[in-house]
Scaffold this motif. Structure first.
Motif, short mmCIF file in Angstrom:
data_model
loop_
_atom_site.label_atom_id
_atom_site.label_comp_id
_atom_site.label_asym_id
_atom_site.label_seq_id
_atom_site.Cartn_x
_atom_site.Cartn_y
_atom_site.Cartn_z
N ILE A 46 93.55 56.10 64.14
CA ILE A 46 92.66 56.45 63.01
C ILE A 46 93.29 56.07 61.68
N HIS A 72 95.12 48.43 64.67
CA HIS A 72 94.08 49.42 64.95
C HIS A 72 93.40 49.16 66.29
N ARG A 74 93.16 51.34 69.70
CA ARG A 74 91.83 51.90 69.96
C ARG A 74 91.32 51.52 71.36
N THR A 131 82.05 64.91 57.28
CA THR A 131 83.43 64.44 57.17
C THR A 131 83.59 63.49 55.96
N ARG A 152 90.55 56.61 52.22
CA ARG A 152 90.97 55.21 52.26
C ARG A 152 91.89 54.91 51.08
N ASN A 201 80.51 57.73 60.99
CA ASN A 201 80.96 56.55 60.25
C ASN A 201 80.41 55.26 60.88
N HIS A 244 86.28 51.86 62.61
CA HIS A 244 86.80 53.21 62.89
C HIS A 244 85.72 54.17 63.38
N CYS A 297 83.49 56.70 65.13
CA CYS A 297 84.01 57.75 66.00
C CYS A 297 84.01 57.35 67.48
C1 HEM Z 1 80.30 66.07 65.54
C2 HEM Z 1 81.56 65.77 65.82
C3 HEM Z 1 82.30 64.59 65.25
C4 HEM Z 1 82.12 63.93 64.07
C5 HEM Z 1 81.07 64.17 62.99
C6 HEM Z 1 83.12 62.87 64.04
C7 HEM Z 1 83.25 61.98 62.99
C8 HEM Z 1 84.18 60.96 62.96
C9 HEM Z 1 84.31 60.01 61.88
C10 HEM Z 1 83.49 60.02 60.61
C11 HEM Z 1 85.30 59.14 62.22
C12 HEM Z 1 85.80 57.97 61.39
C13 HEM Z 1 87.05 58.32 60.62
C14 HEM Z 1 87.47 57.22 59.69
O1 HEM Z 1 86.70 56.31 59.45
O2 HEM Z 1 88.61 57.29 59.17
C15 HEM Z 1 85.79 59.54 63.50
C16 HEM Z 1 86.81 58.88 64.19
C17 HEM Z 1 87.30 59.29 65.40
N1 HEM Z 1 86.82 60.31 66.18
FE1 HEM Z 1 85.29 61.54 65.73
N2 HEM Z 1 83.88 62.92 65.16
C18 HEM Z 1 83.41 63.95 65.95
C19 HEM Z 1 83.90 64.32 67.19
C20 HEM Z 1 84.88 63.67 67.88
C21 HEM Z 1 85.35 64.03 69.20
C22 HEM Z 1 84.78 65.16 70.07
C23 HEM Z 1 86.38 63.19 69.52
C24 HEM Z 1 87.22 63.13 70.76
C25 HEM Z 1 87.73 64.14 71.37
C26 HEM Z 1 86.54 62.30 68.39
C27 HEM Z 1 87.47 61.29 68.35
C28 HEM Z 1 87.58 60.38 67.32
C29 HEM Z 1 88.59 59.33 67.29
C30 HEM Z 1 89.63 59.05 68.37
C31 HEM Z 1 88.42 58.64 66.09
C32 HEM Z 1 89.25 57.47 65.57
C33 HEM Z 1 88.53 56.17 65.79
C34 HEM Z 1 89.25 55.00 65.12
O3 HEM Z 1 89.97 55.17 64.14
O4 HEM Z 1 89.07 53.88 65.62
N3 HEM Z 1 85.63 62.62 67.42
N4 HEM Z 1 85.10 60.64 63.95
#
Ligand code: HEM
Length: 418
Positions: free
Chosen positions: A109, A116, A120, A306, A310, A361, A365, A367
């Motif tokens: 992340i 990245h 990923r 969220t 950056r 997003n 990146h 989610c």
């Molecule tokens: C409603 C629930 C959730 C929301 C709104 C959400 C939202 C987001 C957002 C906005 C990002 C992008 C962050 C960035 O651009 O810096 C993100 C990345 C990520 N999320 Fe979620 N998330 C949620 C639930 C989850 C869950 C349940 C997991 C796993 C257990 C998860 C795992 C990840 C991971 C691993 C990334 C990093 C992806 C990357 O950088 O390539 N998220 N999430």
């Protein structure tokens, strides 16, 4: 309101930033934002520039409009996720490790391409719909247990009774951690939540070390004896052609902890608060549960929560403003998803709405846990609407909120029955 509600000192405005794009907004402590976050988001959309500089918390950009967020989210070259450049961050963490022991890294992340993508890729299969769908019945059973424990009581504080425990239980089960770790993980989640409403990283590294420590034994056990869980799966993947190590597994564990626990919890909190205020929507969903998945999407859009950070990577003009290398920029996704230039009547929860939100997003990146999050939210709403009669906010105990990089509900007192 938390102790964070004392205003931060404004920093001097850099010379290249004209007054016309300066707007005073403290994303950690603004009183109106803390009182009712998304009401303040609408106010910002109406009254602040679509991209503005706030002097609070050391001074940084806020990207409010949908257009600005969508463009920046997909542009990793100009908007870096490495809030400190990779080599500087590694050197700093190595130096800290000499004093305190190894510090886990939340890759990918906080990485930019190409690293990245390398970190990923192994996670993609782990979070594929196929893998997550096998978890559905277990998630449903956990949701039912939590709801049944309060159903007969006529009311509860929903965050501590349901919204917070559910994602922690799902996390432990998915990773294959022992159930008796539950109190320890609830406490770690609580410490993480309490701290993220505060700017700066004070204590953050120690908290991440504790999270890694709590999963160390299970990671070691699964190296030698694989089971049907995510830690075992991660022992079986490769990172750029090499086998994963204990350190990689700890990094991934910490990443999933910080990305997937408070997010689901806040999604639940904000969605259930809306349902509690809208009995007609509750009734519509009870009458036709096939609409619940659409409601889940609309509630994620209506209450996007969220604010990913950056670092501006070079001097440039972006959406009509001059930015300089090294400045910080916040992707204010709550603004993007309520932008009237993108969504007609954005405050209306409209189950017939077309068009995609960016609560998870956009860009590289985006989610990785979005499918799991949707499954958890859908199941929770389905079982909530089945197991509880019409519920409403407790008129004597209004909800309280927290804000920062994740915006959400602190306390949500609900009542039901006579
Ligand atoms: C409603 C629930 C959730 C929301 C709104 C959400 C939202 C987001 C957002 C906005 C990002 C992008 C962050 C960035 O651009 O810096 C993100 C990345 C990520 N999320 Fe979620 N998330 C949620 C639930 C989850 C869950 C349940 C997991 C796993 C257990 C998860 C795992 C990840 C991971 C691993 C990334 C990093 C992806 C990357 O950088 O390539 N998220 N999430």
């Amino acid at each position: 309101m938390t102790e964070a509600a004392t205003a931060s000192e404004p920093a001097p405005i850099p010379g290249h930033i004209p007054e016309s794009v300066v707007y005073d907004f403290d994303m950690f402590r603004d009183p109106a934002y803390l009182a009712d976050p998304h009401k303040r988001v609408i106010d910002l959309l109406e009254n602040a520039p679509p991209v503005f500089w706030t002097p609070r918390n050391g001074g940084h950009w806020m990207l409010v409009s949908h257009a600005a967020n969508f463009e920046a989210a997909r542009d990793c070259e100009d908007f870096s996720s490495e809030v400190l450049p990779y080599k500087e961050m590694e050197a700093l963490l190595d130096q800290l490790a000499d004093e305190t022991g190894r510090v886990p890294r939340a890759y990918p992340i906080n990485l930019d391409p190409p690293l990245h993508g390398i970190y990923r890729k192994p996670l993609q299969g782990v979070f594929s719909p196929r893998t997550i769908n096998t978890m559905q019945e277990q998630i449903r059973a956990m949701a039912c247990d939590l709801l049944d424990a309060v159903a007969g009581k006529g009311g509860c504080e929903f965050m501590s009774a349901v919204a917070e425990p559910l994602p922690v239980k799902v996390f432990l089960r998915m990773l294959g951690m022992p159930e008796d770790k539950y109190p320890e993980y609830r406490a770690l989640v609580r410490a993480h939540l309490d701290a993220q409403a505060l700017p700066g990283a004070e204590g953050a590294l120690q908290r991440l070390q504790k999270v890694a420590q709590a999963m160390r034994d299970t990671i070691e056990e699964r190296r030698d004896e694989r089971r049907d869980d995510i830690i075992s799966m991660l022992w079986g993947v490769e990172i750029d052609g090499r086998a994963t190590t204990q350190e990689d597994l700890e990094n991934y564990g910490v990443l999933l902890f910080i990305a997937g626990l408070d997010t689901v919890m806040q999604g639940i909190g904000l969605g259930v608060r809306h349902l509690a205020e809208n009995p007609a929507l509750q009734q519509r969903l009870r009458d036709d549960p096939s609409l619940i998945s659409k409601a889940t999407e609309e509630l994620l859009r209506r209450y996007s929560f969220t604010v990913p950070p950056r670092r501006v990577a070079r001097d440039m003009e972006f959406q009509g403003v001059q930015m300089k290398a090294g400045e910080r920029a916040m992707l204010f996704l709550p603004g993007a998803d309520l932008d009237p230039r993108e969504f007609e009547n954005p405050t209306e929860v409209n189950l017939e709405r077309e068009g995609a939100h960016i609560a998870f997003n956009a860009g590289p990146h985006r989610c990785l846990g979005s499918h799991l999050a949707r499954v958890e939210l859908n199941i929770l709403y389905e079982e909530l609407l089945t197991r509880l009669p019409q519920f409403r906010l407790d008129p004597d105990k209004p909800p309280s909120f927290n804000c920062g990089h994740v915006v959400g509900v602190e306390q949500l007192h609900l009542v039901w029955g006579d």
